[in-house]
Design a protein around this motif. Sequence first.
Motif, PDB file in Angstrom:
ATOM      1  N   UNK A 188       0.813  -1.215   0.000  1.00 26.55           N
ATOM      2  CA  UNK A 188       0.000   0.000   0.000  1.00 26.55           C
ATOM      3  C   UNK A 188       0.852   1.273   0.000  1.00 26.55           C
ATOM      4  N   UNK A 189       1.985   1.187  -0.670  1.00 23.18           N
ATOM      5  CA  UNK A 189       2.799   2.369  -0.993  1.00 23.18           C
ATOM      6  C   UNK A 189       3.165   2.360  -2.474  1.00 23.18           C
ATOM      7  N   UNK A 190       2.518   1.473  -3.249  1.00 22.99           N
ATOM      8  CA  UNK A 190       2.933   1.281  -4.640  1.00 22.99           C
ATOM      9  C   UNK A 190       1.869   1.686  -5.657  1.00 22.99           C
ATOM     10  N   UNK A 191       0.723   2.191  -5.195  1.00 29.90           N
ATOM     11  CA  UNK A 191      -0.341   2.559  -6.139  1.00 29.90           C
ATOM     12  C   UNK A 191      -0.026   3.881  -6.834  1.00 29.90           C
ATOM     13  N   UNK A 192      -0.349   4.010  -8.125  1.00 25.64           N
ATOM     14  CA  UNK A 192      -1.214   3.156  -8.950  1.00 25.64           C
ATOM     15  C   UNK A 192      -0.517   1.945  -9.570  1.00 25.64           C
ATOM     16  N   UNK A 193       0.726   1.697  -9.242  1.00 21.43           N
ATOM     17  CA  UNK A 193       1.416   0.512  -9.728  1.00 21.43           C
ATOM     18  C   UNK A 193       2.073   0.708 -11.076  1.00 21.43           C
ATOM     19  N   UNK A 194       2.669  -0.376 -11.549  1.00 23.51           N
ATOM     20  CA  UNK A 194       3.386  -0.375 -12.831  1.00 23.51           C
ATOM     21  C   UNK A 194       3.321  -1.803 -13.370  1.00 23.51           C
ATOM     22  N   UNK A 195       2.615  -2.005 -14.478  1.00 20.08           N
ATOM     23  CA  UNK A 195       2.400  -3.359 -14.989  1.00 20.08           C
ATOM     24  C   UNK A 195       3.680  -4.028 -15.469  1.00 20.08           C
ATOM     25  N   UNK A 196       4.769  -3.262 -15.629  1.00 19.77           N
ATOM     26  CA  UNK A 196       6.049  -3.846 -16.005  1.00 19.77           C
ATOM     27  C   UNK A 196       7.091  -3.719 -14.911  1.00 19.77           C
ATOM     28  N   UNK A 197       6.655  -3.423 -13.683  1.00 18.46           N
ATOM     29  CA  UNK A 197       7.582  -3.137 -12.597  1.00 18.46           C
ATOM     30  C   UNK A 197       7.855  -4.330 -11.701  1.00 18.46           C
ATOM     31  N   UNK A 198       8.075  -4.050 -10.413  1.00 24.63           N
ATOM     32  CA  UNK A 198       8.349  -5.089  -9.428  1.00 24.63           C
ATOM     33  C   UNK A 198       7.099  -5.923  -9.179  1.00 24.63           C
ATOM     34  N   UNK A 199       7.254  -6.969  -8.382  1.00 22.46           N
ATOM     35  CA  UNK A 199       6.116  -7.818  -8.039  1.00 22.46           C
ATOM     36  C   UNK A 199       4.987  -6.990  -7.438  1.00 22.46           C
ATOM     37  N   UNK A 200       5.294  -6.167  -6.447  1.00 21.45           N
ATOM     38  CA  UNK A 200       4.256  -5.361  -5.797  1.00 21.45           C
ATOM     39  C   UNK A 200       3.646  -4.363  -6.762  1.00 21.45           C
ATOM     40  N   UNK A 201       4.453  -3.735  -7.604  1.00 22.29           N
ATOM     41  CA  UNK A 201       3.942  -2.757  -8.558  1.00 22.29           C
ATOM     42  C   UNK A 201       3.014  -3.397  -9.577  1.00 22.29           C
ATOM     43  N   UNK A 202       3.313  -4.629  -9.980  1.00 19.23           N
ATOM     44  CA  UNK A 202       2.452  -5.329 -10.941  1.00 19.23           C
ATOM     45  C   UNK A 202       1.102  -5.681 -10.312  1.00 19.23           C
ATOM     46  N   UNK A 203       1.134  -6.153  -9.063  1.00 21.34           N
ATOM     47  CA  UNK A 203      -0.122  -6.462  -8.377  1.00 21.34           C
ATOM     48  C   UNK A 203      -0.927  -5.186  -8.172  1.00 21.34           C
ATOM     49  N   UNK A 204      -0.243  -4.109  -7.766  1.00 24.58           N
ATOM     50  CA  UNK A 204      -0.936  -2.836  -7.569  1.00 24.58           C
ATOM     51  C   UNK A 204      -1.572  -2.355  -8.867  1.00 24.58           C
ATOM     52  N   UNK A 205      -0.859  -2.479  -9.980  1.00 23.12           N
ATOM     53  CA  UNK A 205      -1.389  -2.029 -11.267  1.00 23.12           C
ATOM     54  C   UNK A 205      -2.640  -2.816 -11.647  1.00 23.12           C
ATOM     55  N   UNK A 206      -2.604  -4.137 -11.450  1.00 30.69           N
ATOM     56  CA  UNK A 206      -3.746  -4.974 -11.816  1.00 30.69           C
ATOM     57  C   UNK A 206      -4.967  -4.655 -10.956  1.00 30.69           C
ATOM     58  N   UNK A 207      -4.763  -4.480  -9.659  1.00 27.59           N
ATOM     59  CA  UNK A 207      -5.903  -4.181  -8.788  1.00 27.59           C
ATOM     60  C   UNK A 207      -6.385  -2.752  -8.999  1.00 27.59           C
ATOM     61  N   UNK A 208      -5.467  -1.823  -9.241  1.00 25.01           N
ATOM     62  CA  UNK A 208      -5.854  -0.430  -9.463  1.00 25.01           C
ATOM     63  C   UNK A 208      -6.709  -0.302 -10.723  1.00 25.01           C
ATOM     64  N   UNK A 209      -6.324  -0.983 -11.786  1.00 25.81           N
ATOM     65  CA  UNK A 209      -7.097  -0.933 -13.024  1.00 25.81           C
ATOM     66  C   UNK A 209      -8.539  -1.363 -12.795  1.00 25.81           C
ATOM     67  N   UNK A 210      -8.733  -2.389 -11.979  1.00 26.32           N
ATOM     68  CA  UNK A 210     -10.092  -2.846 -11.700  1.00 26.32           C
ATOM     69  C   UNK A 210     -10.811  -1.931 -10.723  1.00 26.32           C
ATOM     70  N   UNK A 211     -10.087  -1.359  -9.774  1.00 25.20           N
ATOM     71  CA  UNK A 211     -10.703  -0.402  -8.859  1.00 25.20           C
ATOM     72  C   UNK A 211     -11.227   0.820  -9.607  1.00 25.20           C
ATOM     73  N   UNK A 212     -10.563   1.181 -10.706  1.00 23.96           N
ATOM     74  CA  UNK A 212     -10.968   2.351 -11.477  1.00 23.96           C
ATOM     75  C   UNK A 212     -12.297   2.149 -12.207  1.00 23.96           C
ATOM     76  N   UNK A 213     -12.830   0.956 -12.166  1.00 24.26           N
ATOM     77  CA  UNK A 213     -14.138   0.672 -12.758  1.00 24.26           C
ATOM     78  C   UNK A 213     -15.281   1.052 -11.817  1.00 24.26           C
TER      79      UNK A 213
END
Length: 319
Positions: free
Chosen positions: A106-131
Amino acid sequence: MTTTLGTASAGPGEIDTGRLEVGETRDGSPFGLPVAVVNGESRGKTLYMQAASDGDELNGVGVIQRIVPQFDPAELSGTILIVGIVNYHAFQVAEHRNPIDDTKMNRTYPGNEGGTSSERIAAATFDNAMRADLILDLHQGSTSRMLDEVRVRCGKRHRLHEQCLELAKAFGCGYVLDQKGPDGQLARTAPDEGIPTVDPELGGAVGWDEHSIQAGVEGVFNVLRYYDFLEGDQQLEPQTRASGFKQYGAPAGGLVTMHRELGDRVRPGDAIFEITTPFGEPKAEVTADSDGILWRIRRLPQVATGEYVCSVGTDIGEY
């Protein structure tokens, strides 16, 4: 209209569960986060919920475990999107941070789909939260003892501040921390995209705590009624709001004895705790230096010099 989240897919009046694939483990096997879609019979808003972005904060998982079986899509207007466990790797080993990259999720949002493990998870969940139209990011006070409260993290000058406060009040734990959060928090980042977001901090426990889980279950249903996902007249109740924290550390090493309980009001000069030797010999007493409410307490009694003991919520008001 059918709604999907990962492999979960539900038409109107349906519930489905599945997985949101976000990467591979160290042996090359794919892994996915557990997800659910609750698609109401009638159209309405969309609520996104997630839990365990910190892998040892399990009360939110307990909330989701209990609420999903209670949902009846035939009585629901709108859609609920749920990610049941965000920090997959930390959850597996019961740790706070993702052990793959030693990161607090919970310091990595909105994430990075090509980044670290945490950044990738953050990116995937953030994209869905934006719905969604509203977001609940379920947390707890790690393993410390803490009040059940809701945090508004966007900051008082944010254009969505009042909407986030309204969401916190609708959740209705009784206590609200209204303090701008660190960069990378979901509840700080999502309002920048126009979505009211709060993070309920449901007590604190080793494992989980039934009282705080029940407070979370009630809070979710409060939100669903207030925002017309479910029928029912949900009134907003006054909340106790703090705008800051005062942390107290140990002036000496030894064993802590608390003189106040969670939720107690303290004033300057009131004794909060004392430190003794293992034989009960007094070493130090710590008193409050400001008005506030005892908000959080360490769980273990033994402390070293300077170690964290407790937090007092300050700048208290009702709203």
